[in-house]
Each structure stands twice: as C-alpha cells, then as structure tokens.
Design a protein around this motif. Structure first.
Motif, PDB file in Angstrom:
ATOM      1  N   GLU A  43      11.040  17.604  80.972  1.00 30.32           N
ATOM      2  CA  GLU A  43      10.294  16.455  80.487  1.00 30.32           C
ATOM      3  C   GLU A  43       9.436  16.927  79.336  1.00 30.32           C
ATOM      4  OE1 GLU A  43       7.631  14.545  83.324  1.00 30.32           O
ATOM      5  OE2 GLU A  43       6.732  13.560  81.579  1.00 30.32           O
ATOM      6  N   GLU A  44       9.526  16.253  78.212  1.00 28.64           N
ATOM      7  CA  GLU A  44       8.725  16.651  77.050  1.00 28.64           C
ATOM      8  C   GLU A  44       8.330  15.376  76.324  1.00 28.64           C
ATOM      9  OE1 GLU A  44       9.059  20.338  76.130  1.00 28.64           O
ATOM     10  OE2 GLU A  44       7.217  19.973  75.003  1.00 28.64           O
ATOM     11  N   LYS A  89      18.738  28.356  77.132  1.00 26.29           N
ATOM     12  CA  LYS A  89      17.317  28.669  77.215  1.00 26.29           C
ATOM     13  C   LYS A  89      16.715  29.011  75.859  1.00 26.29           C
ATOM     14  CE  LYS A  89      16.115  32.698  78.648  1.00 26.29           C
ATOM     15  NZ  LYS A  89      15.847  33.899  79.461  1.00 26.29           N
ATOM     16  N   PHE A  93      17.607  24.588  74.394  1.00 26.87           N
ATOM     17  CA  PHE A  93      16.386  24.025  74.948  1.00 26.87           C
ATOM     18  C   PHE A  93      15.279  23.888  73.895  1.00 26.87           C
ATOM     19  CE2 PHE A  93      12.204  24.271  76.666  1.00 26.87           C
ATOM     20  CZ  PHE A  93      12.196  23.246  77.603  1.00 26.87           C
ATOM     21  N   PRO A  94      14.943  24.975  73.155  1.00 26.04           N
ATOM     22  CA  PRO A  94      13.905  24.816  72.117  1.00 26.04           C
ATOM     23  C   PRO A  94      14.299  23.770  71.071  1.00 26.04           C
ATOM     24  CG  PRO A  94      14.332  27.146  72.528  1.00 26.04           C
ATOM     25  CD  PRO A  94      15.384  26.371  73.280  1.00 26.04           C
ATOM     26  N   LEU A  97       2.165  25.373  87.328  1.00 26.78           N
ATOM     27  CA  LEU A  97       1.631  26.083  88.491  1.00 26.78           C
ATOM     28  C   LEU A  97       0.158  26.404  88.332  1.00 26.78           C
ATOM     29  CD1 LEU A  97       4.663  28.456  89.009  1.00 26.78           C
ATOM     30  CD2 LEU A  97       4.054  26.469  90.366  1.00 26.78           C
ATOM     31  N   HIS A 128      12.219  32.273  82.022  1.00 26.05           N
ATOM     32  CA  HIS A 128      12.241  31.061  81.201  1.00 26.05           C
ATOM     33  C   HIS A 128      10.878  30.793  80.562  1.00 26.05           C
ATOM     34  CE1 HIS A 128      15.817  30.465  83.747  1.00 26.05           C
ATOM     35  NE2 HIS A 128      16.297  29.816  82.702  1.00 26.05           N
ATOM     36  N   ARG A 129      10.800  29.746  79.757  1.00 29.79           N
ATOM     37  CA  ARG A 129       9.517  29.369  79.157  1.00 29.79           C
ATOM     38  C   ARG A 129       8.529  29.018  80.274  1.00 29.79           C
ATOM     39  NH1 ARG A 129       8.588  23.395  77.925  1.00 29.79           N
ATOM     40  NH2 ARG A 129       9.611  22.338  79.643  1.00 29.79           N
ATOM     41  N   LEU A 130       7.229  29.085  79.971  1.00 28.78           N
ATOM     42  CA  LEU A 130       6.211  28.732  80.962  1.00 28.78           C
ATOM     43  C   LEU A 130       6.051  27.222  81.013  1.00 28.78           C
ATOM     44  CD1 LEU A 130       3.454  31.352  80.037  1.00 28.78           C
ATOM     45  CD2 LEU A 130       5.324  31.600  81.674  1.00 28.78           C
ATOM     46  N   SER A 131       6.118  26.672  82.214  1.00 27.13           N
ATOM     47  CA  SER A 131       6.076  25.220  82.375  1.00 27.13           C
ATOM     48  C   SER A 131       4.656  24.675  82.382  1.00 27.13           C
ATOM     49  CB  SER A 131       6.724  24.845  83.705  1.00 27.13           C
ATOM     50  OG  SER A 131       5.913  25.310  84.784  1.00 27.13           O
ATOM     51  N   GLY A 132       3.679  25.528  82.748  1.00 32.93           N
ATOM     52  CA  GLY A 132       2.318  25.020  82.953  1.00 32.93           C
ATOM     53  C   GLY A 132       2.194  24.198  84.222  1.00 32.93           C
ATOM     54  N   THR A 136       9.918  16.140  70.468  1.00 36.50           N
ATOM     55  CA  THR A 136       8.499  16.219  70.103  1.00 36.50           C
ATOM     56  C   THR A 136       8.223  15.404  68.848  1.00 36.50           C
ATOM     57  OG1 THR A 136       8.381  18.425  71.084  1.00 36.50           O
ATOM     58  CG2 THR A 136       6.591  17.827  69.619  1.00 36.50           C
ATOM     59  N   SER A 185      13.787  20.316  72.621  1.00 36.63           N
ATOM     60  CA  SER A 185      12.349  20.149  72.787  1.00 36.63           C
ATOM     61  C   SER A 185      11.714  19.766  71.452  1.00 36.63           C
ATOM     62  CB  SER A 185      11.796  21.466  73.319  1.00 36.63           C
ATOM     63  OG  SER A 185      10.423  21.419  73.425  1.00 36.63           O
TER      64      SER A 185
END
Lengths: 247, 247
Positions: free
Chosen positions: B143-144, B230, B234-235, B38, B32-36, B242, B238
């Motif tokens: 969450e965005e 995904k 999702f994009p 971790l 999946h996309r990177l959540s940032g 935004t 998102s």
C-alpha cells in the motif's frame, strides 16, 4: 540531494538530530524498541539486537568480518559496554555483552576491574554541572498515545548529591516542560553502588497519579532494583500513559 | 496471551499471515525495504541486511555462532540463495551471498553447476498450474499513497508458456482485483535464461498510463534487464503511484 544518515543507538526521529526525518536513512544499528518511524523504498541495513549495549553490536560486526578494532577503539567500546550495562550487572545484560567485553578488553589491554573502578569514579554529574545541564546530559523523549514525555537518566555513586539538589532539579524539570511543550518530564537517578533508582517527576497530574512506585516524598518515587531506562522505566511509563486518555 | 510470531523474509503486515498485526512480533529476519509497520514497547531482534536472500542471513547467523547447519538444511538454504539471486546473477546479489553459498554448498556436498541446472529445470509454473494458482504462488501486496497494489512474480525458462496463456492470465488478474479490492494488480514473468521480464497489468487506468516501459501489446510491457521485484519493480511501482493522486 538529501543528506544521508546512519542512526546509531536510536531508531526514532524524536531522538535523532533535528531534520533527520527529511534525510535519507541509509543504515541503523541499535538495541532499543522499534519505533515504527522508518519506512524505505529500498532495503537498507537495519541491525537491532536486544543486547545491553550498541557497542556490543559494533564488536559483533567486527568479529563477523574476522576483523578487530584498533586499541583505542576497543577501549572506547569497552567503556560503552561497561557504562550501558553497569559493568554487566544491569537486567539488559546478555551473555553476548560479556563475551564481547572480554574480547575487547583483551585487545585494549585493560585491566577490567581497575578500569571499571576508574570509570565510575570519574565524577558526579549532579555535583559538577548545573541542574539544566545534568538533565540534558542523557535525555530521551518519546510520544505514546498522544503524550509527549521526557526521561533523563543520571548514574551516581550514592544519592547524596541528588538529595542536596532536589529542589533545584525540580525547578529545572518544570522549565523543561515549558521549553519543549511536554506533558510530563522525569529524572531517573540511579545509584550504581546499590542498584536502586529514585524518580523525580513534573508535569500532568494524571500521569503522576498513575505512578504506583513507593513515594519517598512529594514528586519523588523509590524504584528498588530499577536501573535500566530502556528495559524497565520506559516500558513502565509507556504502560502508564497507554491506560490514560490522550492529553 | 497473544500469539508470538517471528517474521522471516518480510516485515510488513500486508505480506504476513492473517492476524499478524494482533500477534506479538518477537523477531524479524529480512532483506526487504522497511515497512514502518512495527512498533514495540521493548527491544526485539530485527535483522535486515540488504543481501540477495534471507537464506544468506540465516547462513551468516550460523557462522556468527561458529556453528553449521546439517546437510539437508544447508541444501535448502542453497536452493533459497540460488532461487532469490538467479544463481548470483540478479542485481540484488552481494559478495556475501556468493561467500555464504560457497560455504553452504560445501556442507551440502552439492555440485553447484549441476544443482542450478536441475533446480531451474524443475518445471514451469505456468504450464503446470491454473492461472489462479500461478498468480498466487509468489504474490506480494503493498500500500502506498492510498493505492493497494499486488505484484505476482514467476520465473520461467523462456516466455513461450506466458504467451500461450496470456489471455487466461489477464482474466485471472481481473478476478484478483475484485476478490481483494485492489486498485492495480500485475504479474511479472521473468525469463531467467535471458534476464528479461514481461509485465502483465490490470486495474486503474491512471496507473497503467503512468507505466513508461516499452509496450509489447495491450496490457503487456517489456522490461529488459529487470529481474528483481524487490530491487527493481517494487521501487518503480512505488515511484509511479507516489506521483499520482490518491485513488
């Protein structure tokens, strides 16, 4: 359109080229801790393997595709693995590094023992460069708990050159603090013949006071058995500043 | 000592088991996309390949080690790839998914065409379960820009069951909003025979107003050719939030 970037051997913006945080990161190949800096809208390739060298991961990726690098690329990758793992002796070394180095040395047609000797004898950073240049040759910055910290690393055959230039290096560290608005800066000089490092420090006294390695003299600490910035010194400094209040 | 966790098929805490953000994450295998989300002090294995299924990555990892799964594991991994890629027809499908599925089907000794037929005929989530249960069967939260959003996905052979239960499903979505304090919740029902989805929506009117897919009726949108949460929905969501102010 935004510049597209692949990050290799790092995954934090503090260590990337200027402006990387405005670029589109399309791939990451690394073996460091996760920074948490990267958030994408779509999936991208992010390969992080806790092996001794990113060159090992590049080797794995060739093997996965049942392909092989050309001779000169193989030799470069060998040099990367040998340098990062101190010829497979650093605590970051894994059995995968050994296996990939053996495979690449075969392709490169190099005599590993002789190559290692020539590689590490190739000159002293401290003898051949100015203190400024020596500090910048392999320097990483990180931010933890509000603290901005710089860690330079140099590998030498013996520590003679370090002791000769210690005062000048201390001056250069002080200049670095001001130039980059850091709270703390240090230089880890590793004696690869003895697997031993010294740490020269400058900056905020609270950080210096929290260092509990044996002191060799003012601003210099002995770190017996410590050779890896990533696996040993970085987690240690991170632990130190996590316990302190924010600067 | 803290619980140790490996995250598989996700890398964001919003999608992980409760309390995962207090555990020690020791490995991640995902697509999946990177959540940032971790950030670690030491390097860990983080494998994210933009392929169609995490089962494909597991297959790659067996092959890298010149090993093979046992027969029943191979069949499970086949089911994972077939399900995630709608038998290699979803836009997320890569040549690697094809290659690994072929290899695993050989080990599993399955007739791929017959297996796919049986697999997708195995029953309708909408017919066999309550609307609540159907919404929860494959639900992800993200969450965005301050917006808390839930996306459920269901795959069906045809959309008859959806249209029969649309009113009940709208009620269940409304209950979901309250229960989890969400700003917006939706259900994507994918007709795998036609590669077409409908989107049922509930929540903040600003989000609903920003959706520009053709409207089928109030709270229902037609998404021709959209099958991947995904890579497509999702994009899109998102992007939608935004552009909005924070809720």
């Amino acid at each position: 359109p935004r510049m597209k970037l692949v990050l290799v051997d790092h995954n934090e913006f503090a260590q990337a080229v200027a402006g990387a945080d405005e670029a589109e990161i399309i791939e990451v190949i690394d073996h460091h801790r996760l920074s948490g800096n990267l958030r994408t809208k779509e999936p991208i390739r992010f390969i992080n393997e806790p092996v001794g060298s990113t060159s090992t991961i590049v080797g794995i990726m060739y093997r996965m595709r049942e392909a092989a690098p050309d001779k000169s690329t193989a030799i470069c990758l060998c040099a990367g693995i040998i340098s990062d793992t101190l010829h497979l002796t650093s605590p970051t070394t894994t059995s995968t590094d050994k296996e990939i180095l053996e495979w690449l040395a075969g392709i490169g047609g190099i005599d590993s023992a002789q190559f290692v000797k020539d590689f590490f004898a190739a000159g002293s950073m401290l003898r051949e460069h100015t203190p400024d240049r020596a500090l910048e040759s392999d320097r990483k910055v990180f931010e933890e708990n509000g603290w901005h910290i710089s860690i330079s690393q140099i590998e030498e055959l013996g520590l003679e050159e370090f002791w000769k230039r210690e005062t000048e290096l201390q001056g250069a560290l002080q200049a670095l603090l001001t130039k980059h608005s850091l709270h703390f800066a240090c230089l880890m000089v590793t004696d690869i013949t003895r697997h031993h490092s010294v740490l020269l420090v400058a900056g905020d006294q609270r950080v210096i006071d929290a260092i509990d390695y044996p002191q060799a003299k003012e601003h210099v600490y002995d770190m017996a058995g410590v050779v890896s910035r990533k696996k040993q010194l970085f987690p240690y400094m991170s632990h130190v500043v996590t316990k302190l209040d924010a600067p």
